[in-house]
Scaffold this motif. Structure first.
Motif, PDB file in Angstrom:
ATOM      1  N   HIS A 116      -8.834  -1.809 -13.584  1.00 48.09           N
ATOM      2  CA  HIS A 116      -9.660  -1.061 -12.649  1.00 48.09           C
ATOM      3  C   HIS A 116     -10.122  -1.941 -11.487  1.00 48.09           C
ATOM      4  O   HIS A 116     -10.807  -1.457 -10.572  1.00 48.09           O
ATOM      5  CB  HIS A 116     -10.897  -0.494 -13.368  1.00 48.09           C
ATOM      6  CG  HIS A 116     -10.580   0.644 -14.288  1.00 48.09           C
ATOM      7  ND1 HIS A 116     -10.636   0.546 -15.658  1.00 48.09           N
ATOM      8  CD2 HIS A 116     -10.172   1.911 -14.025  1.00 48.09           C
ATOM      9  CE1 HIS A 116     -10.304   1.701 -16.201  1.00 48.09           C
ATOM     10  NE2 HIS A 116     -10.006   2.537 -15.237  1.00 48.09           N
ATOM     11  N   LEU A 117      -9.767  -3.223 -11.504  1.00 42.25           N
ATOM     12  CA  LEU A 117     -10.156  -4.148 -10.441  1.00 42.25           C
ATOM     13  C   LEU A 117      -9.076  -4.131  -9.363  1.00 42.25           C
ATOM     14  O   LEU A 117      -8.088  -4.856  -9.440  1.00 42.25           O
ATOM     15  CB  LEU A 117     -10.349  -5.554 -11.007  1.00 42.25           C
ATOM     16  CG  LEU A 117     -11.432  -5.704 -12.080  1.00 42.25           C
ATOM     17  CD1 LEU A 117     -11.500  -7.140 -12.578  1.00 42.25           C
ATOM     18  CD2 LEU A 117     -12.786  -5.245 -11.556  1.00 42.25           C
ATOM     19  N   MET A 118      -9.281  -3.286  -8.368  1.00 43.52           N
ATOM     20  CA  MET A 118      -8.247  -3.089  -7.354  1.00 43.52           C
ATOM     21  C   MET A 118      -7.952  -4.359  -6.560  1.00 43.52           C
ATOM     22  O   MET A 118      -6.812  -4.613  -6.172  1.00 43.52           O
ATOM     23  CB  MET A 118      -8.669  -1.970  -6.400  1.00 43.52           C
ATOM     24  CG  MET A 118      -8.801  -0.626  -7.066  1.00 43.52           C
ATOM     25  SD  MET A 118      -7.223  -0.028  -7.704  1.00 43.52           S
ATOM     26  CE  MET A 118      -7.771   0.893  -9.128  1.00 43.52           C
ATOM     27  N   GLY A 119      -8.975  -5.168  -6.334  1.00 43.27           N
ATOM     28  CA  GLY A 119      -8.757  -6.404  -5.600  1.00 43.27           C
ATOM     29  C   GLY A 119      -7.815  -7.342  -6.330  1.00 43.27           C
ATOM     30  O   GLY A 119      -6.957  -7.993  -5.710  1.00 43.27           O
ATOM     31  N   GLU A 120      -7.944  -7.402  -7.658  1.00 49.28           N
ATOM     32  CA  GLU A 120      -7.058  -8.251  -8.443  1.00 49.28           C
ATOM     33  C   GLU A 120      -5.635  -7.702  -8.447  1.00 49.28           C
ATOM     34  O   GLU A 120      -4.670  -8.457  -8.333  1.00 49.28           O
ATOM     35  CB  GLU A 120      -7.583  -8.377  -9.878  1.00 49.28           C
ATOM     36  CG  GLU A 120      -8.837  -9.206 -10.003  1.00 49.28           C
ATOM     37  CD  GLU A 120      -8.651 -10.600  -9.440  1.00 49.28           C
ATOM     38  OE1 GLU A 120      -7.706 -11.298  -9.864  1.00 49.28           O
ATOM     39  OE2 GLU A 120      -9.441 -10.993  -8.562  1.00 49.28           O
ATOM     40  N   VAL A 121      -5.504  -6.390  -8.578  1.00 50.01           N
ATOM     41  CA  VAL A 121      -4.171  -5.786  -8.556  1.00 50.01           C
ATOM     42  C   VAL A 121      -3.500  -6.049  -7.211  1.00 50.01           C
ATOM     43  O   VAL A 121      -2.309  -6.390  -7.145  1.00 50.01           O
ATOM     44  CB  VAL A 121      -4.251  -4.273  -8.836  1.00 50.01           C
ATOM     45  CG1 VAL A 121      -2.882  -3.624  -8.669  1.00 50.01           C
ATOM     46  CG2 VAL A 121      -4.781  -4.017 -10.240  1.00 50.01           C
ATOM     47  N   ALA A 122      -4.267  -5.918  -6.133  1.00 43.49           N
ATOM     48  CA  ALA A 122      -3.703  -6.133  -4.800  1.00 43.49           C
ATOM     49  C   ALA A 122      -3.204  -7.565  -4.619  1.00 43.49           C
ATOM     50  O   ALA A 122      -2.253  -7.808  -3.877  1.00 43.49           O
ATOM     51  CB  ALA A 122      -4.753  -5.808  -3.735  1.00 43.49           C
ATOM     52  N   ARG A 123      -3.835  -8.516  -5.324  1.00 44.64           N
ATOM     53  CA  ARG A 123      -3.432  -9.918  -5.203  1.00 44.64           C
ATOM     54  C   ARG A 123      -2.142 -10.232  -5.952  1.00 44.64           C
ATOM     55  O   ARG A 123      -1.427 -11.166  -5.575  1.00 44.64           O
ATOM     56  CB  ARG A 123      -4.541 -10.832  -5.736  1.00 44.64           C
ATOM     57  CG  ARG A 123      -5.743 -10.971  -4.817  1.00 44.64           C
ATOM     58  CD  ARG A 123      -6.746 -11.944  -5.412  1.00 44.64           C
ATOM     59  NE  ARG A 123      -7.836 -12.225  -4.514  1.00 44.64           N
ATOM     60  CZ  ARG A 123      -8.998 -11.593  -4.516  1.00 44.64           C
ATOM     61  NH1 ARG A 123      -9.205 -10.624  -5.404  1.00 44.64           N
ATOM     62  NH2 ARG A 123      -9.944 -11.901  -3.654  1.00 44.64           N
ATOM     63  N   ILE A 124      -1.855  -9.510  -7.029  1.00 44.12           N
ATOM     64  CA  ILE A 124      -0.734  -9.926  -7.888  1.00 44.12           C
ATOM     65  C   ILE A 124       0.422  -8.936  -7.953  1.00 44.12           C
ATOM     66  O   ILE A 124       1.542  -9.318  -8.292  1.00 44.12           O
ATOM     67  CB  ILE A 124      -1.210 -10.207  -9.322  1.00 44.12           C
ATOM     68  CG1 ILE A 124      -1.804  -8.948  -9.968  1.00 44.12           C
ATOM     69  CG2 ILE A 124      -2.203 -11.363  -9.351  1.00 44.12           C
ATOM     70  CD1 ILE A 124      -2.122  -9.103 -11.452  1.00 44.12           C
TER      71      ILE A 124
END
Length: 253
Positions: free
Chosen positions: A191-199
């Protein structure tokens, strides 16, 4: 390398008029050599999908395959797929090393892999500590060690950053990215969109058990996002899933 193949995957809970369809004819391929972000609101079917892939539950219809075979067809599943679904899965009275030793022996994995994955995940200094003394972040690292134990070509990670401090978040990003660059199939639910966007290289989005999107991250942002938005993935995701959330609420009313 191994592809996760979901073919018309359907899962219903309950019977008759009270049956709830958690997954509705989901068809998608999760391919090797990239990180796929697995997104969706609570109740969208992400955890159900992972459980079906791992053979922890049976589909109502359709199939979940690792390559051309279900997970249950493999006699030593940890050599084919590693999973982090629940940081609390380890027995609290066992030491970290003993937890990994049990898993290794059940899948004929050599003992040297225990030391390797403990070093890789940063828990080697705590090898003889009992799991009950671990923080949530340490339990997550132990879960990652278990997932990596069989050196599998496929990894399923459900909220892997839970409990990690900033240093741990950086470690996880680098690890996940490296695993995909080695040619493995990596599916990360978060649910952490910022983390998904990074990887992530690609995103698969579910809503109310249905496939809403399956696209490269850049294409997804181009279609559903706004370039000027600082949190463009989160904004694009919320824009896409709003209708699915309303559909689920109406269906359950």
């Amino acid at each position: 390398m191994t592809t996760i193949e979901l073919r018309e995957l359907t899962k219903e809970y309950g019977r008759g008029g009270k049956a709830v369809r958690a997954l509705d004819r989901l068809t998608v391929s999760i391919r090797p050599g990239r990180v796929t972000g697995f997104l969706g609101p609570n109740g969208a079917g992400k955890s159900t999908t992972m459980r079906l892939v791992l053979g922890l539950d049976r589909p109502t219809s359709g199939a979940a395959l690792l390559g051309d075979r279900p997970c249950t067809a493999h006699s030593e599943p940890l050599r084919h797929v590693g999973a982090l679904l629940d940081a609390g899965a380890a027995h609290p009275g066992r030491t970290a090393r003993d937890h990994l030793r049990v898993l290794a022996s059940s899948n004929r994995i050599p003992d040297h892999r225990i030391d390797e994955v403990m070093e890789e995940t940063g828990i080697a200094p705590a090898a003889r500590r009992r799991v009950r003394t671990f923080s949530l972040g340490m339990r997550q690292r132990l879960g990652m060690a278990a997932a990596l134990l069989g050196d599998p070509p496929v990894l399923l990670l459900d909220e892997p950053s839970n409990g990690l401090d900033p240093e741990g978040m950086v470690w996880l990003r680098e690890l996940v990215r490296r695993l995909a660059d080695e040619g493995r199939t990596v599916l990360v639910s978060s649910h952490l969109m910022g983390e998904v966007a990074r990887i992530a290289d690609r995103v698969v989005v579910l809503g109310a058990g249905r496939l809403l999107a399956d696209a490269p991250l850049a294409d997804f942002l181009h279609e559903h996002g706004e370039p000027a938005e600082p949190d463009s993935l989160e904004a694009a995701y919320l824009r896409l899933t709003a209708g699915a959330v309303r559909y689920r609420a109406k269906k359950e009313a």
